[in-house]
Design a protein around this motif. Structure first.
Motif, short mmCIF file in Angstrom:
data_model
loop_
_atom_site.label_atom_id
_atom_site.label_comp_id
_atom_site.label_asym_id
_atom_site.label_seq_id
_atom_site.Cartn_x
_atom_site.Cartn_y
_atom_site.Cartn_z
N UNK A 634 0.85 -1.20 0.00
CA UNK A 634 0.00 0.00 0.00
C UNK A 634 0.88 1.24 0.00
N UNK A 635 0.41 2.27 -0.68
CA UNK A 635 1.10 3.55 -0.71
C UNK A 635 0.34 4.54 0.17
N UNK A 636 0.98 5.66 0.49
CA UNK A 636 0.40 6.60 1.43
C UNK A 636 -0.51 7.61 0.79
N UNK A 637 0.05 8.79 0.53
CA UNK A 637 -0.72 9.91 0.03
C UNK A 637 -1.32 9.63 -1.35
N UNK A 638 -0.70 8.75 -2.11
CA UNK A 638 -1.24 8.42 -3.43
C UNK A 638 -2.37 7.41 -3.36
N UNK A 639 -2.65 6.87 -2.17
CA UNK A 639 -3.83 6.03 -1.90
C UNK A 639 -3.95 4.85 -2.87
N UNK A 640 -2.86 4.14 -3.08
CA UNK A 640 -2.89 3.01 -4.00
C UNK A 640 -2.59 1.71 -3.26
N UNK A 656 1.67 -7.07 -11.61
CA UNK A 656 1.04 -6.34 -10.51
C UNK A 656 -0.34 -5.87 -10.92
N UNK A 657 -1.25 -5.95 -10.00
CA UNK A 657 -2.63 -5.50 -10.22
C UNK A 657 -2.94 -4.42 -9.20
N UNK A 658 -3.47 -3.32 -9.69
CA UNK A 658 -3.91 -2.26 -8.78
C UNK A 658 -5.29 -2.62 -8.25
N UNK A 659 -5.43 -2.61 -6.92
CA UNK A 659 -6.65 -3.16 -6.28
C UNK A 659 -7.28 -2.19 -5.30
N UNK A 660 -7.14 -0.88 -5.52
CA UNK A 660 -7.64 0.09 -4.53
C UNK A 660 -9.03 0.60 -4.85
N UNK A 661 -9.67 0.13 -5.92
CA UNK A 661 -11.05 0.56 -6.16
C UNK A 661 -11.94 0.04 -5.03
N UNK A 662 -12.67 0.95 -4.41
CA UNK A 662 -13.48 0.59 -3.25
C UNK A 662 -12.86 1.00 -1.93
N UNK A 663 -11.58 1.37 -1.96
CA UNK A 663 -10.93 1.90 -0.77
C UNK A 663 -11.13 3.41 -0.70
N UNK A 664 -11.15 4.00 0.49
CA UNK A 664 -11.32 5.45 0.57
C UNK A 664 -10.06 6.17 0.10
N UNK A 697 -10.70 -7.40 2.23
CA UNK A 697 -11.08 -8.05 0.98
C UNK A 697 -11.04 -9.56 1.17
N UNK A 698 -11.95 -10.25 0.52
CA UNK A 698 -11.93 -11.72 0.51
C UNK A 698 -11.77 -12.27 -0.90
N UNK A 699 -11.54 -11.36 -1.86
CA UNK A 699 -11.41 -11.80 -3.25
C UNK A 699 -10.20 -11.15 -3.92
N UNK A 700 -9.13 -11.02 -3.18
CA UNK A 700 -7.90 -10.52 -3.76
C UNK A 700 -7.92 -9.07 -4.13
N UNK A 701 -8.77 -8.27 -3.49
CA UNK A 701 -8.80 -6.83 -3.73
C UNK A 701 -9.80 -6.38 -4.76
N UNK A 702 -10.60 -7.31 -5.30
CA UNK A 702 -11.62 -6.89 -6.26
C UNK A 702 -12.72 -6.07 -5.56
#
Length: 889
Positions: A634-640, A656-664, A697-702
């Motif tokens: 996880x990254x900080x200010x870039x919220x990724x 690598x897969x970006x999985x932050x959709x759904x995170x604040x 997450x229970x589905x790998x970040x989806x």
């Protein structure tokens, strides 16, 4: 030594201060102001991003680690969020006490007990030299009753343990005032919460400035009490590091007024005429208001005049500190930092020593100001470490604190260094304050990044300094680890005290010789002599002899880009393969891996963060124990957030897969992967916000679920989460480290409860769980703690026990301004709760209505009530129960 930020502060901090000071209220009258502030904040962020796109190092959160990440995209200011979190915690504890579900686990301090962390202020009792108080940067107030030989914590339950300054009432030394927060531009400053007062020598504390806290970053840099009027108190404060003012109360803290606006860093009263007030303004970047002001009318508004004769231009001045001689009336000394814009080099920010013999009417720049060996006396950190004090009985003797302690014996004509980092005059670097024994002024205690050091011969040519940190448990950990072969062997990285290696069984700790600030640690699984540590910005090192020596282990890691922007977080995350200690991963703006013990790294990703700020890079990493191909970051200010499922493949094949959709869109501070299921992971966020906490997450970040809690009594408070750990023996048990202690869930994050007793209200930066079921907590300010992870809560048997008529103890107690009263009814009834004063007189009816059988609670707001003991009475039919509570204002 502390690392400061230069280039962008001049652009960012003034703008931040203006827009955030405008967020004064959330009342209906302030909605328009708040809306404007939010619009300005969004506009500023857009400007910062545009500046970054043009190649300027303009990412805002490079400024600090514990304040801006807690306000980034937050819907609450820190002061508001902190109080909201404290109320939520109080409610939870009250409910649990009625359910008889309070966890019986107790926290135990494990050290270091003799190696001190940063202390901002030290004060002798004016009448008893055996009593000494110390205010630490993020560990609270400590008290000694043996002249500093041993120390006891006195403020562990305050909402914040960041102490900037302290004053003792000379007329009643049991009355102590602490100013909270740090006003300098240091990386790891922890937020303040106004001024607190104790009337019993530090046993209990009450906030006397809560109604005037206007900003996310209020720091009270200095507190002074009028020696002839204890109700007249001054506080030099800064807001957001750049603005601020001299605040004054004439009624002991009931009401405060800003009597002079500006970045107030210091305030002193003339000992011969305490109605004469001096205040120093010192924004590190230079400002037209910088300089020294005085008032001869107790600091009344509009009575201040600026002292300018022979003093430098304000735009060339940074921080200013000053003192007035007790032995010669009218004699003053001031030490000034150069503004960042005018310093010749990064390390040469010493502007000079200025002295006056006519109450500040005129000044002279001393010859010592141009001493060749004093050019780097502050070493670029004058905004952070700087003090000046006269000897109490000889105005010719002046002590100056910078990186080391310096002394003049000729009224500032020349100075010589009297402390070093080692040897008989060894006192750890970065000095913040000094005080003198009231009965023996040659005994002096200095406060710095290494805690406290005392000399009994401050006038000797080479004073002998003794470290006096026994019990001063103020170490500021960033991260820690334990040796799997010997789980009682632990190590952790700290602020300016490097990395420290400890033996929990014996209590012995050693400071390791690498870098300045420490960070993440990893022990080799196979060889006890091998482990890895970090210093700032990706500076990894390795020992092969158990810590006796270290060598660099960062071959292949570029710490900065061509423009000097940091490619790693200040506290750089790295992680070791769970079974093959030859394989390690480290995260910066991209992910790196090494597969041999030579410390040779190669990238296994492209630039993933797309950012230039340290706090926008990777902040934490986690591997699945049974499938180490699964790596989260996880990254900080870039919220990724990112996930790889083939992290062990050839470097060019790792995906690598970006999985932050759904995170604040908050600062992401922590990630923890399930030990046996790589699709399950938890992420913690760093904000004081209604959307801050733990996500799962229970589905790998989806998809991500906000694990807030199902009821008010089982909610994780809306506070920063800096650490998450899963109990491998039962992965449904999850622990979360927050800014207000540790919480536990026994149902995989569905519900949360405060975990254990005895842990201070301190920032938790790391949690680790051993195979022996020991939970370690690394705190930023109160050292390292441990507790059994085996939950000692009474579960179903207690829940099915028949209800009884019970009035619980209010929590918190003592309280101010509100408290929660819990009660249980065995059957539905008409319920009354009345409040009586200590004489039994009825003062308020808190509740008068019908309630169903079960557990209940109600909040008492103490507005309109005076300090003192009160009785609260629960009545239902013929049943009645009474308890006591204490209101302290």
């Amino acid at each position: 030594m502390h690392t400061t930020t230069r280039s962008i502060l001049a652009l960012i901090v003034p703008a931040l201060a203006v827009l955030l000071i405008s967020e004064i209220t959330f009342s209906p009258e302030g909605r328009a102001v708040l809306s404007t502030a939010r619009t300005q904040k969004l506009q500023l962020k857009a400007e910062l991003k545009a500046a970054a796109a043009q190649g300027q190092a303009a990412d805002m959160p490079h400024v600090d680690r514990y304040i801006i990440p807690r306000t980034y995209n937050s819907d609450r200011r820190i002061s508001e969020g902190l109080r909201h979190g404290m109320r939520q915690l109080a409610y939870q504890r009250a409910e649990l006490s009625l359910r008889k579900q309070t966890l019986g686990n107790n926290w135990t301090f494990v050290g270091p007990n003799t190696i001190g962390g940063r202390v901002r202020v030290v004060k002798y009792h004016p009448d008893n030299p055996f009593i000494v108080y110390a205010g630490s940067a993020s560990g609270g107030v400590f008290k000694s009753v043996d002249g500093g030989d041993t120390w006891t914590a006195m403020s562990d339950n305050l909402p914040t343990l960041a102490i900037g300054h302290m004053a003792i009432d000379p007329g009643n030394p049991e009355h102590i005032y602490i100013g909270t927060g740090e006003g300098s531009f240091n990386w790891d400053k922890v937020y303040g919460d106004g001024v607190y007062k104790s009337t019993d020598g530090g046993q209990t504390w009450v906030n006397i400035m809560k109604d005037v806290i206007r900003d996310y970053d209020l720091a009270v840099n200095h507190v002074e009490i009028h020696p002839r009027n204890s109700d007249l108190i001054y506080a030099a404060a800064t807001f957001g590091g750049g603005s601020g003012g001299l605040l004054r109360t004439e009624d002991g803290g009931e009401n405060w007024t800003t009597v002079l606006n500006g970045p107030a860093r210091d305030v002193v009263l003339d000992p011969t005429n305490p109605d004469r007030v001096y205040v120093a303004f010192g924004n590190a970047n230079g400002r037209s208001s910088n300089g020294i002001y005085f008032s001869e009318q107790k600091g009344d508004r509009w009575t201040f005049e600026k002292l300018t004769v022979n003093l430098p231009e304000p735009d060339s001045i940074g921080r200013v500190v000053m003192d007035i001689s007790q032995s010669r009336p009218g004699t003053m000394v001031a030490v000034m930092q150069r503004s960042r814009a005018t310093a010749p080099t990064d390390r040469q920010d010493f502007l000079g020593v200025y002295r006056s013999s006519d109450y500040g009417a005129t000044w002279e720049r001393s010859a010592a100001s141009d001493q060749a060996n004093m050019r780097e006396v502050l070493r670029g950190q004058g905004d952070y470490n700087l003090f000046v004090r006269f000897h109490p009985t000889d105005h010719n003797v002046i002590y100056l604190g910078g990186i080391y302690v310096w002394r003049s014996t000729n009224f500032g004509d020349s100075f010589s260094q009297i402390s070093s980092q080692t040897g008989v005059n060894g006192a750890w670097v970065d000095m913040h304050y000094a005080d003198f024994n009231p009965e023996d002024p040659d005994q002096m205690i200095v406060a710095g990044d290494g805690g406290l050091f005392r000399t009994d011969d401050a006038l000797r040519s080479t004073p002998v300094f003794k470290e006096i940190n026994t019990g001063l448990a103020t170490m500021q950990f960033y991260a820690m680890d334990f040796d799997a072969r010997n789980p009682r062997r632990v190590a952790g990285g700290t602020q300016d005290r490097r990395n420290n290696l400890g033996d929990v069984a014996t209590g012995e700790w050693d400071r390791l010789g690498w870098g300045g600030d420490g960070g993440y640690v990893a022990f080799d699984h196979e060889d006890e002599n091998i482990f890895y540590i970090t210093s700032q910005y990706g500076n990894l090192a390795k020992t092969t002899n158990g810590g006796a020596s270290f060598r660099s282990a960062r071959r292949g890691l570029d710490r900065t880009d061509a423009q000097g922007n940091y490619l790693f977080s200040f506290v750089t995350p790295f992680i070791m393969h769970p079974t093959d200690s030859r394989i390690l991963f480290v995260g910066g703006n991209r992910m790196y891996r090494t597969t041999n013990r030579a410390g040779e790294w190669e990238p296994i990703s492209e630039n993933l963060t797309g950012a230039r700020s340290s706090l926008s890079q990777f902040q934490d990493l986690s591997l699945c124990r049974t499938d180490p191909n699964v790596l989260y970051g996880v990254t900080g200010y870039s919220s990724r957030a990112f996930r790889s499922t083939n992290a062990l493949d050839d470097p060019e094949e790792v995906s690598w897969e970006r999985i932050d959709e759904g995170l604040p869109n908050l600062f992401l501070s922590e990630v923890e992967v399930h030990p046996t299921d790589g699709n399950i992971a938890y992420i913690g966020t760093a904000g004081f916000s209604s959307s801050s906490g733990v996500y799962k997450t229970t589905d790998g970040g989806q998809n991500w679920e906000f694990m807030k809690g199902e009821t008010e009594a089982s909610r994780l408070p809306d506070i920063p989460v800096g650490a998450v750990v899963i109990w491998e023996k039962n992965p449904d048990v999850v622990f979360a480290g927050t800014d207000l202690g540790v919480f536990v869930s026994s149902d995989a994050g569905r519900n949360w409860y405060p975990f254990g007793d005895g842990l201070p209200n301190v920032v938790i930066d790391d949690l680790k769980l051993t195979g022996e079921d020991i939970l370690y907590a690394a705190t930023h300010g109160r050292g390292m703690w441990m507790a059994s992870a085996i939950l000692t809560v009474e579960e179903e048997a207690e829940r099915t026990r028949p209800l009884s008529f019970t009035l619980g103890q209010n929590y918190p107690n003592p309280f101010n301004p509100s408290t929660v009263i819990p009660f249980t009814l065995e059957r539905a009834a008409d319920v009354t709760i009345r409040i009586h004063d200590a004489q039994g007189r009825h003062v308020r009816t808190l509740l008068n209505e019908r309630r169903e059988a079960g557990l209940h609670s109600i909040r008492l707001d103490a507005a309109g009530l005076r300090s003192g003991v009160y009785l609260y009475e629960l009545s239902a039919g013929t049943q009645r129960e009474v308890r006591k509570m204490l209101l302290t204002k």
